[in-house]
Structure formats: C-alpha cells, structure tokens
Motif scaffolding. Structure first.
Motif, short mmCIF file in Angstrom:
data_model
loop_
_atom_site.label_atom_id
_atom_site.label_comp_id
_atom_site.label_asym_id
_atom_site.label_seq_id
_atom_site.Cartn_x
_atom_site.Cartn_y
_atom_site.Cartn_z
N VAL A 134 9.65 1.36 -7.34
CA VAL A 134 9.13 1.41 -8.69
C VAL A 134 7.95 2.38 -8.69
O VAL A 134 6.97 2.16 -7.96
CB VAL A 134 8.68 0.02 -9.17
CG1 VAL A 134 8.13 0.09 -10.60
CG2 VAL A 134 9.82 -0.97 -9.06
N ILE A 189 6.60 4.77 -7.07
CA ILE A 189 6.47 5.51 -5.81
C ILE A 189 6.53 4.45 -4.69
O ILE A 189 6.11 3.32 -4.93
CB ILE A 189 5.15 6.32 -5.81
CG1 ILE A 189 5.09 7.34 -4.67
CG2 ILE A 189 3.92 5.42 -5.81
CD1 ILE A 189 4.07 8.45 -4.90
N PRO A 190 7.06 4.79 -3.53
CA PRO A 190 7.09 3.77 -2.48
C PRO A 190 5.68 3.24 -2.18
O PRO A 190 4.71 4.00 -2.12
CB PRO A 190 7.66 4.52 -1.26
CG PRO A 190 8.47 5.63 -1.86
CD PRO A 190 7.73 6.04 -3.09
N SER A 191 5.58 1.94 -2.01
CA SER A 191 4.28 1.32 -1.72
C SER A 191 3.68 1.93 -0.46
O SER A 191 4.37 2.11 0.54
CB SER A 191 4.47 -0.18 -1.51
OG SER A 191 5.00 -0.75 -2.68
N ASP A 250 11.18 -2.20 -4.66
CA ASP A 250 9.78 -2.20 -4.19
C ASP A 250 8.85 -2.04 -5.39
O ASP A 250 8.61 -0.93 -5.88
CB ASP A 250 9.60 -1.05 -3.18
CG ASP A 250 8.14 -0.66 -2.99
OD1 ASP A 250 7.24 -1.44 -3.35
OD2 ASP A 250 7.91 0.46 -2.48
N GLY A 251 8.32 -3.18 -5.85
CA GLY A 251 7.31 -3.17 -6.91
C GLY A 251 6.01 -3.73 -6.35
O GLY A 251 5.33 -4.51 -7.02
N VAL A 252 5.68 -3.37 -5.11
CA VAL A 252 4.49 -3.96 -4.48
C VAL A 252 3.24 -3.19 -4.92
O VAL A 252 2.32 -3.76 -5.51
CB VAL A 252 4.64 -4.01 -2.94
CG1 VAL A 252 3.42 -4.68 -2.32
CG2 VAL A 252 5.90 -4.78 -2.56
N PHE A 253 3.19 -1.89 -4.64
CA PHE A 253 2.06 -1.08 -5.11
C PHE A 253 2.60 0.22 -5.70
O PHE A 253 3.56 0.79 -5.18
CB PHE A 253 1.09 -0.74 -3.98
CG PHE A 253 0.41 -1.94 -3.38
CD1 PHE A 253 -0.57 -2.61 -4.09
CD2 PHE A 253 0.77 -2.40 -2.12
CE1 PHE A 253 -1.20 -3.73 -3.54
CE2 PHE A 253 0.14 -3.51 -1.57
CZ PHE A 253 -0.84 -4.17 -2.28
N ASN A 265 2.36 -2.60 -10.99
CA ASN A 265 3.60 -2.24 -10.33
C ASN A 265 4.44 -3.52 -10.14
O ASN A 265 5.66 -3.51 -10.39
CB ASN A 265 3.30 -1.57 -8.99
CG ASN A 265 4.45 -0.74 -8.45
OD1 ASN A 265 5.01 -1.07 -7.42
ND2 ASN A 265 4.81 0.33 -9.14
K LIG Z 1 6.25 0.76 -5.51
#
Ligand SMILES: [K+]
Ligand SMILES: NC(=O)C1=CN([C@@H]2O[C@H](COP(=O)(O)OP(=O)(O)OC[C@H]3O[C@@H](n4cnc5c(N)ncnc54)[C@H](O)[C@@H]3O)[C@@H](O)[C@H]2O)[C@@H](O)CC1
Length: 514
Positions: A168, A170-172, A129-132, A61
């Motif tokens: 990105v 789905i929300p983390s 948001d590309g965290v998870f 992600n």
């Molecule tokens: K995400």
C-alpha cells in the motif's frame, strides 16, 4: 513526463485539500483502498479469491489496509488481518476504518513469529503490506523482523509457488523520499501509490540492503480525487524525450550545429571517438575531434564522417573558438587530467554549450571552487557518483543519511555549480540551479543493466553535446540524452558494448516516429 512527489509535498497536497473542505480524509482513505483493490485485479488478472493476509500498521497506511480488507472480503476473499500497535491510538480515519472492519472480522494483535510462519506456509493468495507508508522515517521496529525475513524468503520462490505481495503506497521500510531501505524493509510485486508516485519508488540507492525501485516491483498510481495542479518544485519523471528530436526537410547540416569533442593523447582517443560518434548519430550537423598531434594518425585511421584537427593546448583552443560555428563542446572522456586542467578554462572561456565529464571533472578534485567559478549556464556536468564525491564531498557524505535523496543532492550541486548537473546511475537525476529537476529511472521495467559497461558514459556525454549542438537547451538535452542512452541500450539488449549505443540511435528514433 509525469510528476513525482516527496512525502512532504504529498502531505501538503492532502492537508490543503482536506482543509479547503473539498474532501475528507475518510473519503481519501476509501478511494485509496478501493484503488489498491482495483489495481490488484488489473495487475493479477488470474488471481481468484482465496486467502489474503493483511498487515496493518499504526498510521494511515494501516487505515488503508482496513479498507482493503473490507473490500476484498466483499469480493469473496478470506481475510487474516494483523494490526501492529494499539487500536486506541490509531489516527481518527484509520480508527474509523478499524472499527468498520471489526463488524466483518477480527483484527489479530501483531504476532511477528505467527505472521512469519503463516507467510512462509503460503503457496498462493495475497499479502497486503499496509504497515508503514510515506510517514516512516525510522528503521522498521523489531516486532517486524520475522515478518520481514519471511517475506524475503518468499521473494526467492517462483511466483507460481508463493502469494502475490502488494504494498500500500510503498513497501514498509522504504523511504518515500530517498528510496533508502531504512532497515528491515519489505518488498512487493506491486506498489499502489496515491495521486502521484513518490521519489522513493524510482530512486535506487547504491549498496546494500537494496531499496527503492528494487523493492517496489511494478508501480501503479491511482487517482484519489486530489487537485491535479502541478506541485511547486515538483520533479518530472522522464518517460520519453520532452522535445521533438526530428529534423525539418529544409534543414542544412550547418543548421544542426557543429560539435567539438576534445581528445586525449595517443592511445587514449577511443573515449573521444565514442562521444563524437554519439554526437553525430544524435543529429549534430558536423562533429570534429580535436586531438594533440601525436594522436592524429590514430584517429585518422578510424574516422570518416567525423572531422579531425590538431589541438596542442588551451591557447590554441581559444584560437579555434574564434570560429563561432563551433557551438557545442564535449570535454573529459579520455582527456587526461593535466590536459583537462589546461583545456577546461579555455573551453569555458568560449561560453559555448559544454558538457564536462570524466577527467574534466576529476581534474578539479583538489579545488572544486576553482571550477565552479568558471562555469556558466550553458554547461552540463555529468558526474557519476565517484566524480560527484570529488566535486561535492559534503553532499556525497549526506547521501549516507537515509532520508537525504539523490534528487536533493543534485539540486544542491546545481545551485552551487550554477549549471545543469546530471548525476548518473540506474537512477539519473538532472537538476538546474533554479531547483528544476527530473529523474530518469532505468529501473524496474525500464532497466538497462547492460549500460554498466566501459565507455557508456562517454557516449552519454556525446549524445548530450550533440543535442546541444542541435540547439536544445542544456536541461532538455541532458534529460532527453539520458532517455536516449537507456533506450539505445534496451534496444540492443544483452551483450551491449559502448560502440553499439550510437548505432542503436536510428532504431530508437524510428520507434519514436521520427
Ligand atoms: K506499505
Ligand atoms: N493523509 C491522508 O489523507 C491519506 C493518507 N493515506 C495513507 O497514509 C499513509 C501515510 O500515513 P501516516 O502519515 O499516518 O504514516 P504511516 O502510516 O506511513 O506510518 C507512520 C505511523 O507510524 C508511526 N511510526 C513511525 N515509525 C515507527 C516505528 N519505527 N515504529 C512504530 N511506529 C512508527 C508514526 O508515528 C505514524 O503513526 C500513506 O502512505 C497512505 O497509505 C491514504 O489513505 C490517502 C489519504
């Protein structure tokens, strides 16, 4: 209907495509990032390049996040990128894109307070948001607490006074399988998913903290060039009725079936009348209410097109069912538990297309297997969560574990019951014993909040019984019924009460072009 996938199904499709040599992981990541950038432009046409804060996590992600940073930079955006975790431990494709990004700009080490303050100070621009993504199965780590709180504060501002938030995939912190908020989840105005939407985008687990559809905002899906074949056991998202609901010009009322709605005693007949009216409006040729003698006068005062017959008990129901023209039954709404215990076995003995709702379900709370032993493949059970808990306490219990989804619970229930189960909610799951499943999501743009009103479930039971009287198979009747029910609510809008729902069906049918 469109297909939605679990995280495991999605992983399987990606791995198979990569293993076959058809595509590389790096190509998929590039297309995913480009897809997000394209969807941002589509969703927010007035957004001109300014500052984008890009939050990247330790998995793929985060890899998508680096691609997005590079592509937005090319379009004139000023990028502030933060990376959670050690760059040396990024998976290979994410690492490659990390290294490519470093040729353009820095990857700041994660600083939760600094990020939180920065987000709080933003009055425009973009947060990515590309965290998870689909890989997260645990709560958000403590290092994201301030960031999560700052995002939460942004959510309560008017959109013109804050940045747009884009997730990105789905929300983390949202489970892609159950929609559950795993703890400390983010939210988004726009979630851009890849290949297919995931279950968690449309499910809406009850209770707090909210998750699923409530956190995903608008859901966009981009094609990243994976094979289009339907996945085995995939779940269909009900976007409109899957069957043609029109009638032919040559049709006769007896050709459209005869639904029998069983009523409770005097003073308790309203629920049956709601169900009966819905069955008639949805197109059953004839509808009869069968009520105990003391309730007949009350019904007679209120019914015209709907017929009425006295029915004291289960013995007389068996007699009534000698008439083979009675082809669909609806039992439960307002029936009363002791009358349900008497009538349900007789109704199931008749082996008609049958909807069991409300009291017809709760009457078996003490001994669910007693009910399951009598069910057959023309039955639809329509429990809400409370009724589901009474019949399937173990499955209901498992729903408290974040990764277990309402889809899996409904599938397990249908397999146990041996019939179609429609598990109600803003997210309604329809499943049959073979594992076939569909999700009707009255969430996001499809929300129908006024459906949470007394008697609305009685109308749904009647719609499904009416569709089965017309000859539609139980699964199709349940899925199309859920759609019609919510469409009728949306067509009426605020102020809706259950009586309005059947009256909106003609407009819904006209809008469908019937
Ligand atoms: K995400
Ligand atoms: N696999 C592929 O080919 C593609 C994947 N894509 C992206 O990859 C995402 C899935 O990537 P991943 O499977 O790497 O998973 P994610 O990036 O969603 O996150 C999981 C990563 O975080 C770690 N992690 C999980 N929980 C954690 C916690 N509480 N604290 C710290 N670290 C934690 C995991 O060990 C793993 O490294 C998708 O959502 C999508 O955005 C896209 O690039 C399209 C192609």
């Amino acid at each position: 209907m469109s297909e939605i996938l679990s995280s495991a199904q999605m992983r399987g499709i990606e791995q198979q495509a990569i293993a076959s040599g058809a595509v590389t992981g790096l190509e998929l990541m590039e297309r995913a990032g480009a897809g997000v950038v394209a969807q941002i432009a589509t969703a927010f046409p007035d957004l001109s390049p300014s500052t984008a804060v890009i939050l990247c996590g330790p998995g793929n992600n985060g890899g998508d996040g680096f691609v997005i940073a590079r592509l937005l930079h090319q379009r004139g955006w000023a990028i502030a990128l933060y990376l959670l975790g050690d760059p040396a431990r990024l998976p290979p494709d994410a690492r490659t894109n990390h290294d490519r990004w470093l040729k353009t700009g820095p990857a700041h080490p994660w600083d939760d307070r600094q990020i939180g303050d920065r987000l709080g100070a933003m009055t425009s621009g973009l947060v990515v948001d590309g965290v998870f993504g689909t890989g997260l199965t645990r709560p958000m780590p403590p290092e994201t607490t301030h960031t999560s709180q700052a995002l939460d504060a942004l959510r309560h501002r008017t959109p013109s006074a804050r940045p747009r938030v884009v997730a990105v995939d789905i929300p983390s912190g949202i489970s892609a399988d159950s929609g559950a908020n795993l703890g400390g989840a983010f939210w988004a105005d726009l979630s851009v998913s890849f290949h297919r939407a995931k279950w968690g985008h449309y499910l809406e687990p009850a209770g707090l903290p909210e998750g699923g559809a409530a956190c995903c905002g608008q859901v966009a899906v981009v094609d990243i060039g994976l094979p289009q074949d339907p996945a085995p056991d995939s779940v269909q998202l009900v976007a409109r009725p899957a069957v043609f609901l029109g009638k032919s010009a040559q049709g006769h009322k007896y050709g459209h079936g005869h639904a029998l709605v069983l009523s409770g005693g005097a003073g308790k007949g309203g629920a049956a009348r709601l169900a009966a009216r819905a069955a008639l409006r949805v197109g059953a040729g004839l509808v009869t209410i069968a009520a105990p003698q003391p309730a007949i006068a009350e019904h007679a005062a209120q019914l015209n097109a709907i017929m009425l017959t006295a029915l004291p008990d289960g013995y007389s129901l068996r007699g009534l069912l000698q008439d083979t023209r009675l082809n669909a039954l609806c039992l439960g709404p307002g029936l009363g538990q002791s009358r349900a215990q008497d009538l349900v076995p007789a109704a199931l003995w008749g082996r008609r297309a049958t909807v069991l709702d409300a009291d017809a379900l709760s009457a078996f709370a003490e001994d669910p297997p007693l009910l399951f032993g009598q069910l057959h493949d023309k039955v639809v059970l329509t429990p809400h969560m409370g009724e589901f808990r009474r019949l399937f306490p173990d499955l209901s219990e498992r729903l408290h574990t974040p990764a277990y989804s309402k889809i899996e619970a409904a599938r397990a229930a249908a397999a146990r019951a041996g019939c179609v189960v429609l598990l109600k909610g803003p997210d309604t799951v329809i499943a049959d014993p073979s594992g076939r499943a569909a999700l009707h999501a009255a969430t996001g743009a499809n929300a129908a909040p006024w459906l949470a009103t007394a008697g609305s479930g009685d109308v749904l039971a009647g719609i499904i019984a009416g569709l089965m009287a017309r000859g539609f198979a139980p699964f199709e009747a349940a899925a199309s019924g859920a759609w019609l029910h919510a469409a009728a609510a949306r067509a009426f809008g605020p102020g809706l009460i259950a009586e309005d729902l059947p009256e909106m069906l003609p407009q819904v049918f006209r809008d469908l072009g019937l």
